[in-house]
Design an enzyme around this catalytic site. Structure first.
Site, PDB file in Angstrom:
ATOM      1  N   ASN B  76      20.447  25.440  -5.707  1.00 26.49           N
ATOM      2  CA  ASN B  76      20.886  26.320  -4.628  1.00 26.49           C
ATOM      3  C   ASN B  76      20.971  25.606  -3.299  1.00 26.49           C
ATOM      4  O   ASN B  76      20.224  24.676  -3.017  1.00 26.49           O
ATOM      5  CB  ASN B  76      19.983  27.557  -4.517  1.00 26.49           C
ATOM      6  CG  ASN B  76      18.825  27.334  -3.571  1.00 26.49           C
ATOM      7  OD1 ASN B  76      18.970  27.452  -2.343  1.00 26.49           O
ATOM      8  ND2 ASN B  76      17.678  26.974  -4.125  1.00 26.49           N
ATOM      9  N   CYS B 133      12.697  22.542   2.968  1.00 25.26           N
ATOM     10  CA  CYS B 133      13.984  22.944   2.416  1.00 25.26           C
ATOM     11  C   CYS B 133      14.877  21.724   2.368  1.00 25.26           C
ATOM     12  O   CYS B 133      15.182  21.124   3.398  1.00 25.26           O
ATOM     13  CB  CYS B 133      14.620  24.022   3.273  1.00 25.26           C
ATOM     14  SG  CYS B 133      16.198  24.522   2.627  1.00 25.26           S
ATOM     15  N   LYS B 168       4.335  24.721   3.215  1.00 30.28           N
ATOM     16  CA  LYS B 168       5.019  24.453   1.952  1.00 30.28           C
ATOM     17  C   LYS B 168       5.587  23.054   1.967  1.00 30.28           C
ATOM     18  O   LYS B 168       6.402  22.706   2.816  1.00 30.28           O
ATOM     19  CB  LYS B 168       6.133  25.478   1.749  1.00 30.28           C
ATOM     20  CG  LYS B 168       6.803  25.369   0.390  1.00 30.28           C
ATOM     21  CD  LYS B 168       7.652  26.592   0.116  1.00 30.28           C
ATOM     22  CE  LYS B 168       8.339  26.540  -1.215  1.00 30.28           C
ATOM     23  NZ  LYS B 168       9.224  27.723  -1.387  1.00 30.28           N
ATOM     24  N   ILE B 194       5.530  23.304  -5.016  1.00 30.77           N
ATOM     25  CA  ILE B 194       6.491  22.548  -4.242  1.00 30.77           C
ATOM     26  C   ILE B 194       7.747  23.387  -3.964  1.00 30.77           C
ATOM     27  O   ILE B 194       7.932  24.440  -4.565  1.00 30.77           O
ATOM     28  CB  ILE B 194       6.946  21.260  -4.992  1.00 30.77           C
ATOM     29  CG1 ILE B 194       7.520  21.607  -6.358  1.00 30.77           C
ATOM     30  CG2 ILE B 194       5.820  20.273  -5.110  1.00 30.77           C
ATOM     31  CD1 ILE B 194       8.111  20.445  -7.147  1.00 30.77           C
ATOM     32  N   THR B 196      12.099  23.123  -3.727  1.00 30.66           N
ATOM     33  CA  THR B 196      13.118  22.536  -4.604  1.00 30.66           C
ATOM     34  C   THR B 196      13.297  21.041  -4.301  1.00 30.66           C
ATOM     35  O   THR B 196      12.909  20.569  -3.246  1.00 30.66           O
ATOM     36  CB  THR B 196      14.465  23.235  -4.384  1.00 30.66           C
ATOM     37  OG1 THR B 196      14.785  23.141  -2.988  1.00 30.66           O
ATOM     38  CG2 THR B 196      14.397  24.691  -4.779  1.00 30.66           C
ATOM     39  N   GLY B 247       9.226  26.354 -11.335  1.00 32.84           N
ATOM     40  CA  GLY B 247       9.457  26.407 -12.769  1.00 32.84           C
ATOM     41  C   GLY B 247       8.549  27.317 -13.561  1.00 32.84           C
ATOM     42  O   GLY B 247       8.487  27.208 -14.782  1.00 32.84           O
TER      43      GLY B 247
HETATM   44  C1  LIG Z   1      18.147  30.937  -4.190  1.00 28.84           C
HETATM   45  C2  LIG Z   1      16.919  30.302  -3.670  1.00 28.84           C
HETATM   46  C3  LIG Z   1      16.602  30.429  -2.318  1.00 28.84           C
HETATM   47  C4  LIG Z   1      15.462  29.839  -1.807  1.00 28.84           C
HETATM   48  N1  LIG Z   1      15.157  29.990  -0.487  1.00 28.84           N
HETATM   49  C5  LIG Z   1      14.000  29.491   0.004  1.00 28.84           C
HETATM   50  C6  LIG Z   1      13.604  29.725   1.336  1.00 28.84           C
HETATM   51  O1  LIG Z   1      14.273  30.414   2.092  1.00 28.84           O
HETATM   52  N2  LIG Z   1      12.435  29.194   1.767  1.00 28.84           N
HETATM   53  C7  LIG Z   1      11.639  28.451   0.961  1.00 28.84           C
HETATM   54  O2  LIG Z   1      10.569  27.998   1.390  1.00 28.84           O
HETATM   55  N3  LIG Z   1      11.979  28.211  -0.323  1.00 28.84           N
HETATM   56  C8  LIG Z   1      13.135  28.719  -0.818  1.00 28.84           C
HETATM   57  N4  LIG Z   1      13.476  28.496  -2.137  1.00 28.84           N
HETATM   58  C9  LIG Z   1      12.576  27.695  -2.971  1.00 28.84           C
HETATM   59  C10 LIG Z   1      11.633  28.587  -3.761  1.00 28.84           C
HETATM   60  O3  LIG Z   1      10.789  29.297  -2.923  1.00 28.84           O
HETATM   61  C11 LIG Z   1      10.783  27.756  -4.719  1.00 28.84           C
HETATM   62  O4  LIG Z   1      10.025  26.821  -3.976  1.00 28.84           O
HETATM   63  C12 LIG Z   1      11.621  27.002  -5.728  1.00 28.84           C
HETATM   64  O5  LIG Z   1      12.716  27.785  -6.147  1.00 28.84           O
HETATM   65  C13 LIG Z   1      10.790  26.588  -6.948  1.00 28.84           C
HETATM   66  O6  LIG Z   1      10.288  27.704  -7.628  1.00 28.84           O
HETATM   67  P1  LIG Z   1      11.029  28.290  -8.949  1.00 28.84           P
HETATM   68  O7  LIG Z   1      11.243  27.136  -9.851  1.00 28.84           O
HETATM   69  O8  LIG Z   1      10.071  29.313  -9.497  1.00 28.84           O
HETATM   70  O9  LIG Z   1      12.293  28.891  -8.485  1.00 28.84           O
HETATM   71  C14 LIG Z   1      14.620  29.087  -2.652  1.00 28.84           C
HETATM   72  C15 LIG Z   1      14.933  28.974  -4.003  1.00 28.84           C
HETATM   73  C16 LIG Z   1      16.065  29.555  -4.533  1.00 28.84           C
HETATM   74  C17 LIG Z   1      16.362  29.405  -5.985  1.00 28.84           C
END
Ligand SMILES: Cc1cc2nc3c(=O)[nH]c(=O)nc-3n(C[C@H](O)[C@H](O)[C@H](O)COP(=O)(O)O)c2cc1C
Ligand SMILES: Cc1cc2nc3c(=O)[nH]c(=O)nc-3n(C[C@H](O)[C@H](O)[C@H](O)COP(=O)(O)OP(=O)(O)OC[C@H]3O[C@@H](n4cnc5c(N)ncnc54)[C@H](O)[C@@H]3O)c2cc1C
Ligand SMILES: Cc1cc2nc3c(=O)[nH]c(=O)nc-3n(C[C@H](O)[C@H](O)[C@H](O)COP(=O)(O)OP(=O)(O)OC[C@H]3O[C@@H](n4cnc5c(N)ncnc54)[C@H](O)[C@@H]3O)c2cc1C
Ligand SMILES: Cc1cc2nc3c(=O)[nH]c(=O)nc-3n(C[C@H](O)[C@H](O)[C@H](O)COP(=O)(O)O)c2cc1C
Ligand code: FES
Ligand code: FES
Lengths: 274, 308, 308, 274
Positions: B76, B133, B168, B194, B196, B247
């Site tokens: 993303n 980010c 974060k 962590i 992304t 994940g």
């Molecule tokens: C569509 C999307 C938007 C995200 N927006 C943010 C954000 O605004 N701020 C942030 O700290 N992390 C953001 N993330 C990261 C997530 O909070 C998370 O750290 C990351 O997706 C890993 O977790 P997951 O594998 O469970 O998705 C975003 C992730 C996705 C997929």
């Protein structure tokens, strides 16, 4: 055939059909879209320009489907301008669907503009299942009427009917879809009303159905980024239009405070409908 | 905490923050609407992190912004689209009991202090500072890669609030443990790890990058082993609660993060295939686990892998 | 190069190195036996990178050293086990035509110069310097995270050979483009990106880390979008051939890397599910692709995504 | 039931059987191991100690399997010492298998030590398929003879036979497996010889079979890390024992220069057999 709807398919536009000066249908081959359920949508990728949600339009050829675009901003205009042979990307179809209960014998379908796209798929299914459908297509004026031919074709060999109404009376019956519906429900007993189109029109249709205790299903639109229930941009109160919808029933709609009142912009701020 | 609780206690403590269970919503996932937060709370979520909020509203990048890559991984580059501090504080103004942590993003200390002053008037549990980010310049990772900037921003937020602060961190261009250390030294109470990872996907047919921003962040299944490693290393070397993220798609993943050293676990991408009910499901399964293992409280397993 | 070749030309040039096609064996995969190299060559491989070789033989870590994680991703901490420069130069002593690049690993400049002097007597195409093994201290990543050490090592190798040198970079604690720049400035001819990423897997049942070394490197499907991003960024910003590596499992992945900017592509983990015949298969499919797209040579697509 | 063999299963040891003072069988429940083919092996994880390859031993209970360990270094000794109730991890079964052609009616099975493990699975399949099997178990001395009971049980209700030979004549027939084979092939016509055990023994068996134009299949061992064809540590000339083997036929073996000559150590250096 792809079994994973999330997988991006790149398809070639095989045919373009000009519906009105601002509405165009693009036909392509894609098995997953061909078998989409009425109400489902695709995320259409216009490479390096945009990705936008589009309802899946029916097409008469096996294995084919289409989208019908009203040109508006950057994304839809770019898609509108794609020519035969151009490539676009697809993922989906996503979302739930209009539900045709086994008990239904007589249904009312009310659509406005490109809102007719999922409804034509629904109508075609209904006619195949020998359900009598009354299809109402509303438009402001004659120039904005399209899909008439395809709707007539769907209904021709059944006891279903197709009606057009325009606000200014320049074509078909004069009146809004809601006024049409008003008179239709006085004379018929419908098992369910299905609607898709401008939200304020749907608000009227849903309100009228509810007042008259007729079950109703409406397909809603909201700004969508992911289309799969992650980003939250399509939220409508506590519901996600992409994952919980796009089709909601009267009971759900009666609890949604934002329905017909407000939507969220690209940055997530709430904006009231004019 | 009632350790005789027949329902097996899933509650965890993140410093001053008490959560009824260790599952949390990751930032950026469904995170801009109070109604959705309420729905998630009914689904038994432990805590909620909002979308990262900036001083001014941000439209973010054009679509495509979110790409499902298959196999439970996602890419993303949303571009931190958010309604801004004013609209968002209005959104949360009626909040009473939902355990909300607000994620903050900004490019200067002033922006952070301004937001904290406004949000501190709300019923919230605390803040998460998004320094990681990976795809928005001058916000997120570029700040996160500069220890001096991190130090200043965290100190500023610390000076303006008594609410708990998590920072974060992500896997980028400075060591994740070092970054966490700087954040804690500057006054953060805990670490979320962590975010992304910078990644990209190109369509072979058109030969074009898919995301409008070209480069985005990888999330979901793919990054879990990296998240586990970061949580393990941070929690082994530093003394502060760590919130695992990356994940998670099942109760087993929650447990793996906790064994690695996480006190709570954020869940994001998997909602793309399960919807919000995943929280209810995982919570139920965690209860079974606690029961089967005969634990009095789930927090007994936090960091247990460090023993081996 | 015969551009009228009816068989469609898959050959690529990496500076002075000519490969009959862009597929290469990644370092550490099956890479210690001349007989295996010959078998791979019969499977139509373009080039071969050996296991990373050190001055002295290394036993590596106890098992488990390689873990299949499912979904085409793997975690390994082999610990750079290898037979050492003497045994390995004997192994390759009969090599005539197999296009071999020797991967080197070491902890001091002296070690590198010693190895290069010995290996330079063999029939080889060049060297790959492994500065990015994420799980062996004082070799690999810890060196790779120190730009000064990288500069010195690359300069030393450069002084001792006229053979082409690639430096293999990874995603760690310094920016991958910066690291690549340092390597090229010090005299490297090209860059290989990427190595595995530091990661970990813990068994939920026993609560124990699985790898004997606890932390290892993530490879396979999971890391492809990260590898693509690195290749894109390096090839966009720097002027040198880039060899892509990470998560390639099909011809489409090879093409994606090339579009991103890779001149050749290394293939590793996927062999765990396909065996060596993957090279033959991918080469055939690349031929089809080149034909279908009407290219005179596959290298026409290198970096084409930079246009968009 | 797990369908992905790569997925690590954690199983509880449900029974231990002491075969000799240095050989023990551990029984556990695992569907994938239960259905393993003769010749296949598991990667057995002894948490925080080692992971080692072990052939899959048969067990009479449905859904169960076993491994039989000869204690040697750190890993095998730790496994040997595991007790009922302890947990171990498994992945696999990996590798190819002994091939029982449809045309086979009379086969010779020659095993030494724990090399009998895959051969007993093979013998059990053969007896079920009504193929006559002559099973020869070789050992240096009486104390090292094990699996006798289970082998007799496999052969009892068939026309198969089970023979034991010891180098020192302290039990069964006096002589090596190769000398036993020598006399057996003089008196019988075997469709195929199957062997597993110390490599020098197999070298003898394969040599004798080849000289006499009898098809032969041997299951080889090499140092293994990954077990799945990635690391190269098990390479035997251009073949990978874990992926191309462990079972090789006479034609393949005749081309393998290293067979019976050398193996590779943990660091990949070639070592000659004593
Ligand atoms: C569509 C999307 C938007 C995200 N927006 C943010 C954000 O605004 N701020 C942030 O700290 N992390 C953001 N993330 C990261 C997530 O909070 C998370 O750290 C990351 O997706 C890993 O977790 P997951 O594998 O469970 O998705 C975003 C992730 C996705 C997929
Ligand atoms: C489920 C669903 C099905 C749809 N089906 C059709 C259809 O069959 N035919 C059709 O012509 N249109 C359909 N739309 C609307 C269509 O997606 C928008 O008109 C289109 O995205 C506008 O893109 P743009 O770049 O031209 O608009 P912009 O100039 O960016 O904005 C113009 C308007 O379009 C809306 N819009 C922009 N992007 C999106 C987006 N990603 N998601 C939703 N709305 C957006 C904005 O809210 C704005 O009101 C559908 C929308 C949804 C949600
Ligand atoms: C396909 C296969 C099936 C096997 N089946 C059985 C069996 O059913 N019963 C049995 O008792 N033994 C079996 N072995 C041998 C068994 O794997 C080794 O005895 C065991 O790994 C020794 O481990 P260790 O830590 O005790 O040995 P170490 O002390 O480390 O070494 C002792 C010897 O064992 C060998 N060895 C060590 N580790 C490995 C390894 N990872 N792979 C292969 N060999 C290794 C070494 O080459 C050395 O010669 C099999 C081996 C293979 C390859
Ligand atoms: C078992 C294993 C051993 C490896 N050994 C080395 C090595 O010795 N030197 C090196 O530079 N890279 C090594 N690598 C990394 C690979 O060369 C490659 O960079 C990485 O696996 C990503 O490619 P893949 O996804 O195709 O496997 C190893 C990888 C694996 C899986
Ligand atoms: S469009 Fe992303 S949640 Fe609905
Ligand atoms: S054990 Fe790794 S290749 Fe065979």
């Amino acid at each position: 055939m792809h079994t994973n709807i999330d997988k991006r398919r790149i398809v070639r536009i095989e045919e373009t059909i000009s519906e009105t000066p601002t509405v165009k249908t693009l036909v392509f081959k894609d098995d997953l879209s061909y078998t989409a359920k009425p109400g489902q949508f695709l995320m259409i990728w216009i490479p390096r320009i945009e990705e936008i949600p589009m309802s899946v339009m029916i097409n008469s050829k096996d294995g084919y489907a289409a989208v019908t675009i009203r040109k508006s901003g950057i994304g839809s205009t770019a898609l509108f301008n794609r020519k035969k042979g151009d490539l676009i990307g697809l993922r989906g179809p996503y979302g739930n669907k209009f539900v045709l209960k086994k008990s239904y014998q007589n249904i009312l379908i009310i659509g406005g503009g490109t809102g007719l796209v999922p409804l034509l798929r629904l109508a075609s299914y209904a006619c195949k299942k020998k359900i009598k459908a009354t299809i109402v297509l509303g438009a402001r004026t004659k120039r904005e009427v399209f899909f008439e031919k395809i709707a007539r074709k769907i209904t021709e060999k059944s006891d279903s009917t197709f009606l057009v109404c325009t606000d200014d009376g320049s074509y078909g019956i004069k009146g809004t879809t809601v006024s049409m519906m008003s008179s239709l429900i006085r004379e018929n007993i419908f098992d369910c009303v299905f609607t898709c189109g401008p939200e304020l029109m749907m608000k009227g249709v849903v309100g009228l159905a509810t007042e008259n205790s007729i079950p109703v299903q409406a397909s809603l639109e909201r700004y969508m980024k992911c289309g799969i229930g992650i980003c939250g941009s399509c939220c409508l109160d506590s519901l996600l239009v992409c994952q919980d919808g796009t089709v909601f029933n009267g009971r759900q709609l009666s609890k949604i405070l934002d329905f017909g009142i407000s939507y969220r912009d690209k940055d997530g701020q709430k904006i009231n409908y004019a | 905490m009632n350790t005789n609780d027949k329902n097996h206690n899933l509650s965890v403590e993140l410093g001053k923050i008490h959560l009824r269970n260790p599952t949390m919503l990751a930032s950026g996932i469904l995170g801009i609407s109070q109604s959705i937060f309420e729905r998630l709370y009914h689904e038994n979520i432990g805590g909620i992190v909002t979308k990262s909020i900036s001083v001014n509203p941000m439209k973010g990048y054009p679509n495509p912004t979110v790409i499902p890559l298959g196999g439970g991984s996602y890419l993303n580059a949303v571009g931190l689209s958010n309604p801004g501090v004013n609209a968002f504080s209005k959104e949360l103004s009626q909040n009473k009991t939902i355990p909300i942590i607000i994620s903050l993003v900004g490019s200067s200390e002033k922006e952070f202090s301004k937001m904290v002053k406004i949000f501190d008037t709300l019923n919230i549990l605390g803040y998460e500072i998004n320094l990681s980010c990976p795809h928005v310049s001058k916000m997120g990772m570029e700040v996160g890669d500069d220890p001096e900037a991190v130090n200043k921003i965290v100190k500023t937020v610390r000076m303006n609030t008594t609410n708990p602060i998590s920072v974060k961190v992500g896997v980028g261009s400075i060591d994740v443990v070092e970054l966490a250390r700087v954040a804690l030294d500057a006054g953060a109470n805990m670490i979320t790890a962590i975010n992304t990872l910078r990644a990209m996907s190109i369509d072979v047919e058109t030969m074009m990058p898919i995301l409008s921003n070209r480069i985005g962040g990888l999330s979901g299944n793919a990054i879990k082993p990296i998240g586990i490693r970061c949580v393990y290393e941070i929690s082994k070397k530093l003394e502060a609660p760590v919130i695992g993220c990356g994940g998670v798609s099942s109760w087993k993943d929650v447990i793996e993060y906790m064994i690695a050293g996480a006190s709570a676990v954020q869940i994001g991408s998997v909602l793309g295939s399960t919807g919000p009910r995943i929280f209810n499901q995982i919570t139920k399964e965690l209860k079974n686990y606690v029961e089967k293992k005969g634990l009095r409280n789930i927090s007994e397993i936090i960091g247990i892998a460090h023993k081996y």
